[in-house]
Design a protein around this motif. Structure first.
Motif, PDB file in Angstrom:
ATOM      1  N   GLU A   1       0.821  -1.203   0.000  1.00  0.00           N
ATOM      2  CA  GLU A   1       0.000   0.000   0.000  1.00  0.00           C
ATOM      3  C   GLU A   1       0.862   1.262   0.000  1.00  0.00           C
ATOM      4  OE1 GLU A   1      -3.303   2.496   0.059  1.00  0.00           O
ATOM      5  OE2 GLU A   1      -3.162   0.369  -0.378  1.00  0.00           O
ATOM      6  N   LEU A   2       1.965   1.217   0.741  1.00  0.00           N
ATOM      7  CA  LEU A   2       2.833   2.392   0.815  1.00  0.00           C
ATOM      8  C   LEU A   2       3.679   2.574  -0.435  1.00  0.00           C
ATOM      9  CD1 LEU A   2       4.070   2.072   4.515  1.00  0.00           C
ATOM     10  CD2 LEU A   2       2.319   3.610   3.625  1.00  0.00           C
ATOM     11  N   LEU A   3       4.044   1.460  -1.075  1.00  0.00           N
ATOM     12  CA  LEU A   3       4.941   1.548  -2.233  1.00  0.00           C
ATOM     13  C   LEU A   3       4.214   1.496  -3.568  1.00  0.00           C
ATOM     14  CD1 LEU A   3       7.834  -0.798  -1.003  1.00  0.00           C
ATOM     15  CD2 LEU A   3       7.677   1.692  -0.817  1.00  0.00           C
ATOM     16  N   ASP A   4       3.026   0.898  -3.610  1.00  0.00           N
ATOM     17  CA  ASP A   4       2.308   0.710  -4.866  1.00  0.00           C
ATOM     18  C   ASP A   4       1.821   2.057  -5.415  1.00  0.00           C
ATOM     19  OD1 ASP A   4       1.141  -0.469  -7.012  1.00  0.00           O
ATOM     20  OD2 ASP A   4      -0.660  -1.120  -5.938  1.00  0.00           O
ATOM     21  N   ARG A   5       2.037   2.265  -6.731  1.00  0.00           N
ATOM     22  CA  ARG A   5       1.602   3.502  -7.396  1.00  0.00           C
ATOM     23  C   ARG A   5       0.436   3.254  -8.342  1.00  0.00           C
ATOM     24  NH1 ARG A   5       4.811   7.789  -6.859  1.00  0.00           N
ATOM     25  NH2 ARG A   5       4.150   8.678  -8.874  1.00  0.00           N
ATOM     26  N   THR A   6      -0.238   2.109  -8.164  1.00  0.00           N
ATOM     27  CA  THR A   6      -1.481   1.877  -8.900  1.00  0.00           C
ATOM     28  C   THR A   6      -2.560   2.798  -8.329  1.00  0.00           C
ATOM     29  OG1 THR A   6      -0.843  -0.429  -9.228  1.00  0.00           O
ATOM     30  CG2 THR A   6      -3.155   0.137  -9.586  1.00  0.00           C
ATOM     31  N   LEU A   7      -3.323   3.449  -9.224  1.00  0.00           N
ATOM     32  CA  LEU A   7      -4.259   4.493  -8.766  1.00  0.00           C
ATOM     33  C   LEU A   7      -5.371   3.912  -7.908  1.00  0.00           C
ATOM     34  CD1 LEU A   7      -4.434   6.610 -12.038  1.00  0.00           C
ATOM     35  CD2 LEU A   7      -2.986   6.916 -10.031  1.00  0.00           C
ATOM     36  N   ARG A   8      -6.059   2.925  -8.375  1.00  0.00           N
ATOM     37  CA  ARG A   8      -7.050   2.133  -7.660  1.00  0.00           C
ATOM     38  C   ARG A   8      -8.284   2.913  -7.209  1.00  0.00           C
ATOM     39  NH1 ARG A   8      -4.945  -0.489  -2.593  1.00  0.00           N
ATOM     40  NH2 ARG A   8      -5.987   1.273  -1.575  1.00  0.00           N
ATOM     41  N   ASP A   9      -8.145   3.885  -6.339  1.00  0.00           N
ATOM     42  CA  ASP A   9      -9.313   4.616  -5.847  1.00  0.00           C
ATOM     43  C   ASP A   9      -8.965   6.095  -5.713  1.00  0.00           C
ATOM     44  OD1 ASP A   9      -7.783   4.815  -3.526  1.00  0.00           O
ATOM     45  OD2 ASP A   9      -8.727   3.068  -2.606  1.00  0.00           O
ATOM     46  N   ALA A  10      -9.961   6.880  -5.263  1.00  0.00           N
ATOM     47  CA  ALA A  10      -9.814   8.336  -5.230  1.00  0.00           C
ATOM     48  C   ALA A  10      -8.739   8.780  -4.246  1.00  0.00           C
ATOM     49  CB  ALA A  10     -11.162   8.969  -4.869  1.00  0.00           C
ATOM     50  N   SER A  11      -8.708   8.181  -3.057  1.00  0.00           N
ATOM     51  CA  SER A  11      -7.751   8.625  -2.051  1.00  0.00           C
ATOM     52  C   SER A  11      -6.316   8.323  -2.467  1.00  0.00           C
ATOM     53  CB  SER A  11      -8.065   7.954  -0.707  1.00  0.00           C
ATOM     54  OG  SER A  11      -7.977   6.537  -0.833  1.00  0.00           O
ATOM     55  N   ARG A  12      -6.088   7.124  -3.033  1.00  0.00           N
ATOM     56  CA  ARG A  12      -4.738   6.813  -3.474  1.00  0.00           C
ATOM     57  C   ARG A  12      -4.358   7.652  -4.689  1.00  0.00           C
ATOM     58  NH1 ARG A  12      -2.431   0.831  -4.803  1.00  0.00           N
ATOM     59  NH2 ARG A  12      -2.373   0.672  -2.532  1.00  0.00           N
ATOM     60  N   THR A  13      -5.287   7.876  -5.573  1.00  0.00           N
ATOM     61  CA  THR A  13      -4.998   8.705  -6.741  1.00  0.00           C
ATOM     62  C   THR A  13      -4.578  10.106  -6.322  1.00  0.00           C
ATOM     63  OG1 THR A  13      -6.592   7.447  -8.057  1.00  0.00           O
ATOM     64  CG2 THR A  13      -5.938   9.601  -8.888  1.00  0.00           C
ATOM     65  N   LEU A  14      -5.289  10.664  -5.350  1.00  0.00           N
ATOM     66  CA  LEU A  14      -4.924  11.988  -4.856  1.00  0.00           C
ATOM     67  C   LEU A  14      -3.545  11.958  -4.197  1.00  0.00           C
ATOM     68  CD1 LEU A  14      -5.657  14.922  -4.249  1.00  0.00           C
ATOM     69  CD2 LEU A  14      -6.774  14.127  -2.153  1.00  0.00           C
ATOM     70  N   ARG A  15      -3.250  10.885  -3.473  1.00  0.00           N
ATOM     71  CA  ARG A  15      -1.951  10.792  -2.813  1.00  0.00           C
ATOM     72  C   ARG A  15      -0.828  10.569  -3.811  1.00  0.00           C
ATOM     73  NH1 ARG A  15       0.519   6.218  -0.795  1.00  0.00           N
ATOM     74  NH2 ARG A  15      -1.420   5.024  -0.929  1.00  0.00           N
ATOM     75  N   VAL A  16      -1.058   9.783  -4.868  1.00  0.00           N
ATOM     76  CA  VAL A  16      -0.006   9.468  -5.827  1.00  0.00           C
ATOM     77  C   VAL A  16       0.196  10.597  -6.828  1.00  0.00           C
ATOM     78  CG1 VAL A  16       0.670   7.875  -7.675  1.00  0.00           C
ATOM     79  CG2 VAL A  16      -0.297   6.987  -5.553  1.00  0.00           C
ATOM     80  N   THR A  17      -0.916  11.119  -7.390  1.00  0.00           N
ATOM     81  CA  THR A  17      -0.806  12.117  -8.462  1.00  0.00           C
ATOM     82  C   THR A  17      -0.863  13.552  -7.946  1.00  0.00           C
ATOM     83  OG1 THR A  17      -3.206  12.171  -8.848  1.00  0.00           O
ATOM     84  CG2 THR A  17      -1.907  10.482 -10.003  1.00  0.00           C
ATOM     85  N   GLY A  18      -1.599  13.746  -6.880  1.00  0.00           N
ATOM     86  CA  GLY A  18      -1.792  15.114  -6.393  1.00  0.00           C
ATOM     87  C   GLY A  18      -3.005  15.793  -7.000  1.00  0.00           C
ATOM     88  N   TYR A  19      -3.779  15.099  -7.834  1.00  0.00           N
ATOM     89  CA  TYR A  19      -4.963  15.671  -8.495  1.00  0.00           C
ATOM     90  C   TYR A  19      -6.216  14.998  -7.948  1.00  0.00           C
ATOM     91  CZ  TYR A  19      -1.209  16.923 -11.693  1.00  0.00           C
ATOM     92  OH  TYR A  19      -0.033  17.392 -12.223  1.00  0.00           O
ATOM     93  N   ARG A  20      -7.261  15.740  -7.876  1.00  0.00           N
ATOM     94  CA  ARG A  20      -8.517  15.244  -7.332  1.00  0.00           C
ATOM     95  C   ARG A  20      -9.254  14.406  -8.363  1.00  0.00           C
ATOM     96  NH1 ARG A  20     -11.718  20.076  -4.569  1.00  0.00           N
ATOM     97  NH2 ARG A  20     -12.990  18.261  -3.953  1.00  0.00           N
ATOM     98  N   VAL A  21     -10.079  13.482  -7.884  1.00  0.00           N
ATOM     99  CA  VAL A  21     -10.841  12.571  -8.736  1.00  0.00           C
ATOM    100  C   VAL A  21     -12.299  13.014  -8.735  1.00  0.00           C
ATOM    101  CG1 VAL A  21     -11.552  10.172  -9.102  1.00  0.00           C
ATOM    102  CG2 VAL A  21      -9.253  10.679  -8.234  1.00  0.00           C
ATOM    103  N   ILE A  22     -12.884  13.036  -9.901  1.00  0.00           N
ATOM    104  CA  ILE A  22     -14.282  13.472 -10.022  1.00  0.00           C
ATOM    105  C   ILE A  22     -15.257  12.319 -10.038  1.00  0.00           C
ATOM    106  CG2 ILE A  22     -14.318  13.489 -12.548  1.00  0.00           C
ATOM    107  CD1 ILE A  22     -15.984  16.082 -12.341  1.00  0.00           C
ATOM    108  N   GLY A  23     -14.761  11.112 -10.411  1.00  0.00           N
ATOM    109  CA  GLY A  23     -15.645   9.955 -10.441  1.00  0.00           C
ATOM    110  C   GLY A  23     -14.893   8.689 -10.766  1.00  0.00           C
ATOM    111  N   ALA A  24     -15.581   7.552 -10.544  1.00  0.00           N
ATOM    112  CA  ALA A  24     -14.995   6.249 -10.820  1.00  0.00           C
ATOM    113  C   ALA A  24     -16.072   5.365 -11.413  1.00  0.00           C
ATOM    114  CB  ALA A  24     -14.434   5.627  -9.546  1.00  0.00           C
ATOM    115  N   VAL A  25     -15.744   4.748 -12.566  1.00  0.00           N
ATOM    116  CA  VAL A  25     -16.721   3.945 -13.301  1.00  0.00           C
ATOM    117  C   VAL A  25     -16.182   2.524 -13.422  1.00  0.00           C
ATOM    118  CG1 VAL A  25     -17.999   3.678 -15.459  1.00  0.00           C
ATOM    119  CG2 VAL A  25     -17.476   5.965 -14.583  1.00  0.00           C
ATOM    120  N   PRO A  26     -16.972   1.504 -13.054  1.00  0.00           N
ATOM    121  CA  PRO A  26     -16.530   0.118 -13.217  1.00  0.00           C
ATOM    122  C   PRO A  26     -16.405  -0.255 -14.677  1.00  0.00           C
ATOM    123  CG  PRO A  26     -18.303   0.278 -11.618  1.00  0.00           C
ATOM    124  CD  PRO A  26     -18.252   1.597 -12.309  1.00  0.00           C
TER     125      PRO A  26
END
Length: 741
Positions: A498-523
């Protein structure tokens, strides 16, 4: 805080992996420890007598440092490799000699015998070693095994001790525990083994071998010292006897009985003869002078008498007899025969005197001299003085001869005395050396006797007893420890990922990895994981995404429409799918919406696109209210800054199961430089998202079971929220939504 929540969600998402993995590993541990048995403990107590035992060498005071050192030595000897090696060989021999493959014999179980015998029989030198086993004598068998042992890796007996055999190896036997009981003379010995016979016989043999090893070590030192002193005593004693015999031979050879007394006697005799010489010399000189004076007063007739042959012969005979008498009287050790001869000489001397007087009287013519002196008296006096002169002369000669003999005796005794003193000093030195060695020899004997007493005090106070029941195993603790360990390891690995993985996966990790906010997630549309609910998940996700985008449609852009830009960093990001879904949902809400995509509705290689200042440069609006534009991936073609600024929202579409790479970061940084300080919002939309990632935007997705509600609230850390009474309402809302569709 977001990181902690993300970690908790990750662990909850992988809850089945954690539970199943921990369960499987625990079951494996349970399976592999199913044959685990408790060890058999054997204990014994040894009395040493070091502190309180009688000691011949020390006084009544106890030196506790020496006592502690002695106890440490005993413990070290018991745990020494040499001692354990002999225990291993004797235990091996005893098992093969007394063991029985079918029943227990003398505390040796069939299991230990069969294991030992099969292990030996199946080895290459098995038949050769079996010939060394003497069933009639354990000591002979041990001696044969010691002779067979060689320090080589292929030697079976050598490897038996230095490899990892469970019964006879050094690694197994060094687990023997030896501990002093407080400050007493007692040593507690304990050993644990999986076989009761092995444990019992190991401790029993150890007690015997320890005492023997202690005696070999202690007696070996003392016996060598005693042997040395015995040899020295023999050598010095032989030397002393030789020197004494040599002194005796020397005394006999020189005829010395008592050197000191003899020298004293010689000194006394020398002094006596010195006085006698003086007296003899005085008498000799006196008589000589008297004779000269008497001869002056003699006449011719008297001188003729002196020249008469008969008178001369008798006078010579009287002189000789006088010399003999003087010599005989000078001798102090005369015997009876010499005394008889002396009496005869004296008698003859008297006769000669009378005869000489008669001769002198017959020849005297005149009675008186001219001076009036009587001639008869002169002759008599002359004769008397002549005899005295001869006597003094003889005595002086004898005394001088004796003095010469005494001088020779001094010359003889002077070197003899020096030699005797040298020999006596050598004998004295050898004798003192002999006494010193004798004293050391007696001390060594005393020390040996003290060691015998010390060894005699080494007694087994509590004999080892054969164990009946095994100890309880720690299998439960092992299983619990394994369960906890694998549980912690899995969690640690998941947290590390979890600490090392840079897969986006969800909104919180995406914000932590990229620094940009997520507007939505579609399966994903193609997933079959959720069965018939996949369509529902997509509809709810697109609805939430569209509602979020409608908030940005506050001002129409230059063509008079609301513009939403969609793009990705690489191919297959899914921007065309997202654009189609958003367009379809808006159209279902009676919005005039148009979706255009690169390579379909406009050419990204055309000059109009490359130099476009707004959408109308490469696309002609047809009265749409909302225009959704899907641009090519940023890795293939750039988007002009004017197109980015001439939009209500710029949406970066990227799969949730894709890692955020360095190129993605660089492309987004360049894109942000193009946007600058523009008020046009920039957001990320995740595709191929999981249900949990979509629920961050849509809320809980169906089905609304109790377990699903509990899981959702736990993933959202809504730990105290009431969930049971809202189940029917949520289920009804889901049915209504399905009916509307």
């Amino acid at each position: 805080m977001n990181l902690i929540i993300s970690i908790i969600r990750t662990l909850f998402r992988h809850r089945w992996l954690i539970l199943i993995g921990t369960t499987l590993f625990t079951l494996l541990v349970i399976y592999y420890t199913r044959h685990m048995r408790g060890g058999y403990d054997v204990k014994a107590t040894l009395y040493t007598g070091v502190a309180s035992g009688y000691n011949l060498e020390s006084d009544k005071r106890t030196d506790w440092a020496t006592v502690q050192n002695s106890m440490d030595n005993l413990i070290s000897i018991m745990q020494a490799e040499s001692t354990l090696k002999r225990v291993s060989l004797r235990l091996f021999a005893r098992i093969l000699i007394k063991g029985n493959p079918e029943k227990e014999n003398d505390g040796i179980t069939p299991a230990s015998y069969n294991y030992t015998y099969n292990h030996l029989k199946n080895s290459p030198p098995g038949d050769e070693i079996l010939k060394l086993i003497d069933k009639s004598s354990e000591d002979k068998t041990v001696a044969n095994l010691e002779a067979y042992m060689r320090p080589h890796k292929d030697n079976y007996i050598y490897g038996l001790f230095y490899y990892s055999h469970p019964y006879y190896s050094y690694g197994a036997l060094k687990n023997v525990k030896v501990q002093r009981r407080l400050t007493s003379d007692l040593l507690d010995i304990s050993y644990t083994s999986g076989d009761p016979g092995i444990a019992y016989n190991t401790v029993s043999i150890l007690m015997h071998e320890f005492v023997e090893e202690y005696r070999r070590i202690r007696y070996g030192e003392t016996d060598k010292v005693i042997k040395y002193f015995e040899e020295e005593l023999k050598r010095i004693g032989k030397q002393l006897r030789a020197e004494e015999e040599d002194l005796t031979k020397y005394n006999v050879q020189k005829r010395i009985i008592n050197y000191l007394d003899e020298t004293k006697e010689i000194a006394a005799i020398s002094k006596e003869f010195e006085l006698r010489e003086q007296d003899a010399l005085f008498a000799f000189n006196s008589t000589a002078s008297m004779l000269k004076e008497l001869e002056k007063h003699m006449d011719n007739n008297a001188r003729q008498v002196l020249k008469n042959m008969e008178f001369v012969d008798k006078l010579r005979e009287a002189s000789n007899i006088t010399g003999k008498i003087s010599e005989a009287e000078a001798m102090t050790d005369s015997n009876k025969k010499d005394l008889h001869s002396l009496e005869g000489d004296k008698k003859r001397l008297n006769e000669l005197k009378q005869e000489l007087n008669a001769l002198t009287t017959s020849y005297v013519g005149h009675k008186y001299t001219k001076e009036g002196a009587s001639r008869t008296n002169i002759i008599d006096q002359w004769l008397e003085q002549t005899l005295l002169y001869e006597k003094a002369k003889a005595e002086l000669k004898i005394v001088q001869s004796a003095r010469r003999d005494l001088n020779n005796r001094y010359v003889f005794f002077a070197p003899v005395g020096t030699t005797i003193k040298q020999k006596e000093r050598s004998i004295n030195f050898t004798e003192r050396s002999y006494l010193t060695v004798l004293q050391s020899y007696n001390e060594a004997l005393l020390r040996k006797k003290n060691l015998e007493m010390t060894s005699a005090t080494l007694k087994v106070l509590n004999e080892p007893t054969y164990p009946i029941g095994a100890n309880s195993t720690n299998r439960k603790q092992i299983v619990i420890a394994a369960c906890i360990a694998i549980f912690v390891i899995i969690i640690a690995l998941l947290v590390l990922v979890e600490l090392l993985d840079r897969t986006l996966r969800d909104a919180s990790r995406t914000l932590r990895v990229t620094g940009y906010r997520v507007i939505g997630a579609v399966p994903s549309l193609s997933t079959a994981r959720y069965g018939g609910l996949t369509r529902t998940y997509i509809q709810l996700s697109v609805r939430e995404l569209t509602n979020s985008l409608l908030r940005f449609l506050s001002k129409r852009k230059s063509p008079g429409v609301f513009i939403i830009n969609l793009f990705g960093t690489s191919e297959d990001s899914g921007e065309d799918i997202i654009g189609t879904l958003i367009c379809g949902f808006m159209q279902s809400r009676k919005l005039n919406t148009k979706f255009i995509c690169y390579n379909k509705d406009f050419d990204i290689a055309s000059t109009q696109y490359l130099l476009a200042r707004n959408v109308t440069d490469f696309y002609t609006p047809q009265g749409e209210d909302v225009l959704i534009v899907a641009y090519p991936p940023l890795s293939k073609s750039s988007i002009s800054s004017a197109l980015l600024h001439d939009a209500n929202a710029n949406i970066l579409v990227t799969p949730a199961n894709r890692g955020w790479k360095t190129i993605d970061k660089q492309l987004c940084e360049q894109l942000m430089l193009q946007l600058g300080k523009s008020n046009v919002p920039f957001r990320i939309c995740l595709t191929n998202a999981s249900r949990e990632a979509a629920e961050d935007f849509t809320g809980q997705l169906p089905p609304y079971t109790l377990l699903r509600r509990f899981s959702y609230h736990f993933s959202q850390l809504s730990l105290t929220e009431k969930i049971i009474f809202n189940l029917r309402r949520k289920a009804k809302e889901a049915e209504d939504e399905d009916d509307d569709e």
